[in-house]
Design a protein around this motif. Structure first.
Motif, short mmCIF file in Angstrom:
data_model
loop_
_atom_site.label_atom_id
_atom_site.label_comp_id
_atom_site.label_asym_id
_atom_site.label_seq_id
_atom_site.Cartn_x
_atom_site.Cartn_y
_atom_site.Cartn_z
N LEU A 53 0.84 -1.09 -0.06
CA LEU A 53 -0.02 0.15 0.11
C LEU A 53 0.97 1.19 -0.12
O LEU A 53 0.22 2.42 0.09
N GLY B 265 2.04 4.50 -3.41
CA GLY B 265 1.58 5.84 -3.66
C GLY B 265 2.45 6.86 -3.03
O GLY B 265 3.07 8.11 -3.69
N ARG C 131 3.73 9.67 2.79
CA ARG C 131 3.24 11.11 2.33
C ARG C 131 3.55 12.22 3.09
O ARG C 131 3.89 13.31 2.59
N ASN D 168 -0.34 15.39 -3.63
CA ASN D 168 -1.34 14.60 -4.47
C ASN D 168 -0.61 13.63 -5.57
O ASN D 168 -1.30 12.95 -6.18
N LEU E 112 -1.37 9.80 -5.67
CA LEU E 112 -2.41 9.64 -4.63
C LEU E 112 -3.41 8.58 -5.26
O LEU E 112 -3.89 8.67 -6.26
N TRP E 113 -3.78 7.43 -4.57
CA TRP E 113 -4.58 6.25 -4.66
C TRP E 113 -4.09 5.35 -5.69
O TRP E 113 -4.82 4.57 -6.45
N GLU F 36 -1.83 3.10 -5.70
CA GLU F 36 -1.84 1.75 -5.28
C GLU F 36 -3.22 0.88 -5.41
O GLU F 36 -3.02 -0.42 -5.73
N LEU F 37 -4.27 1.50 -5.36
CA LEU F 37 -5.58 1.08 -5.60
C LEU F 37 -5.59 0.79 -6.77
O LEU F 37 -6.28 -0.20 -7.35
N ASP F 38 -5.41 1.45 -8.18
CA ASP F 38 -5.23 1.26 -9.30
C ASP F 38 -4.52 0.11 -9.65
O ASP F 38 -4.71 -0.76 -10.53
N LEU G 166 -14.02 6.97 -10.61
CA LEU G 166 -13.98 5.71 -9.68
C LEU G 166 -15.16 4.84 -9.87
O LEU G 166 -14.98 3.55 -9.50
#
Length: 354
Positions: A69, A72, A139, A246, A249-250, A252-254, A301
């Protein structure tokens, strides 16, 4: 043909491209301007290159039954360090300055990967917890490097990484393709890929077989961090700035979604680099579709979730059997029944035995 693991990811990607063609007939057109290739397909490849890289590292981590995780935050840290070094240098446009910035970013990423690998492999911390620590703290580190500001740089050599071209093709695409090919050669032409899958598939059996899981776990987390660092360099180079808040940002989810769309199992034990690349390009194509059709970007999303659900359903053999896309295998006769032995129903078992 439908049983191939790459069929459904490729089919979904093709469906998205056809939907764009129906909306914009010139969507697949590629033109040459000032010696460079331009077009929607080129944009998908160029802007999807960072996601391909982070998904590549995530694929190997998930194959070991883990998760990362922190990629990012690593993306943000990498871009922040590189831009900070270039901005504070006396010669920001020099190639040596850019090489130093790249080396610093990769070295820090390697250290971050070692920390994740040490927590997971040596201290036996759950991967989601170990990488969540760096996801939160990383971050903040990126914010400290940039002092909470957006650092803007003006450097032609640095711009080359994410926004330049080489032989008419975006350099980011070339760089991502080279890393994918090298990873494929190392994992499929050597025993490394089999060892990674064995550690994720059955850790106990692999340990009893003499496989050193600790070193492999550290290796995959280091590789994931380095891929994220290169992606961070691409992203910050393309916009000539670093945003510690920014950037990445996110992503890791993609990356996780790309692995899932590509047919990777979150339970570990197997991975498909080709499927991961298709999954990453599918997600980027989906984002491009949202913008090209004038759909509000806030709904991106939602569309991603719908596509992931659709891909997961069509890849499920149980779902395909329910909706008639795949025939159920015929049930085997019971070993105690008389079926398949051409025995009349009025003949007893004792008479058959005799």
């Amino acid at each position: 043909m439908t049983k191939h693991r790459l069929f459904w990811p490729a089919a979904v990607l093709l469906a998205l491209l056809l939907a764009n063609v129906a909306f914009n007939h010139a969507f697949l057109s590629i033109r040459v301007e000032e010696g460079h290739l331009y077009g929607s397909l080129i944009d998908i490849l160029q802007f999807g290159a960072p996601l391909v890289l982070v998904a590549l590292g995530m694929s190997l981590v998930i194959a070991t039954r883990g998760i990362d995780l922190s990629i990012g935050s690593t993306v943000a840290i990498s871009g922040a360090l590189a831009c900070e070094h270039i901005a504070t240098s006396a010669r920001p446009g020099a190639l040596s300055t850019v090489l130093e910035a790249v080396a610093i970013s990769l070295a820090v990423a390697l250290a971050l990967g070692l920390i994740n690998g040490f927590l997971v492999a040596t201290l036996d911390v759950q991967p989601i917890v170990a990488t969540l620590i760096l996801m939160v703290a990383g971050r903040g580190v990126a914010q400290l490097v940039t002092d909470g500001q957006i650092i803007t740089v003006s450097s032609a050599p640095y711009k080359m990484i994410g926004g330049g071209h080489w032989l008419m093709v975006p350099f980011a695409v070339v760089l991502a393709a080279v890393l994918v090919v090298l990873t494929g050669l190392l994992t499929r032409r050597t025993a490394l890929g089999l060892l990674i899958e064995s550690v994720g598939g059955n850790p106990t059996a692999s340990r009893l077989a003499g496989i050193r899981a600790t070193g492999l776990l550290v290796l995959v987390y280091v590789f994931s961090a380095v891929c994220a660092a290169v992606a961070g360099l691409m992203i910050s180079s393309n916009v000539s700035s670093a945003d510690g808040n920014n950037a990445g940002l996110w992503i890791e989810l993609d990356a996780i979604l790309a692995v899932v769309i590509g047919g990777g199992a979150l339970t570990g034990g197997r991975f498909s680099l080709g499927g991961t690349v298709l999954g990453a390009l599918t997600i980027q194509t989906l984002s491009t579709t949202v913008y090209s059709m004038g759909i509000p970007p806030e709904t991106t999303l939602i569309f991603k979730a719908l596509v992931v659900i659709a891909v997961c359903l069509v890849q499920s053999s149980a779902f395909r059997a329910r909706v008639g896309l795949r025939r159920r295998p015929p049930s085997r006769p019971s070993p105690h029944s008389g079926q398949g032995r051409n025995v009349p129903r009025n003949v007893s078992k004792h008479e058959v035995g005799a």
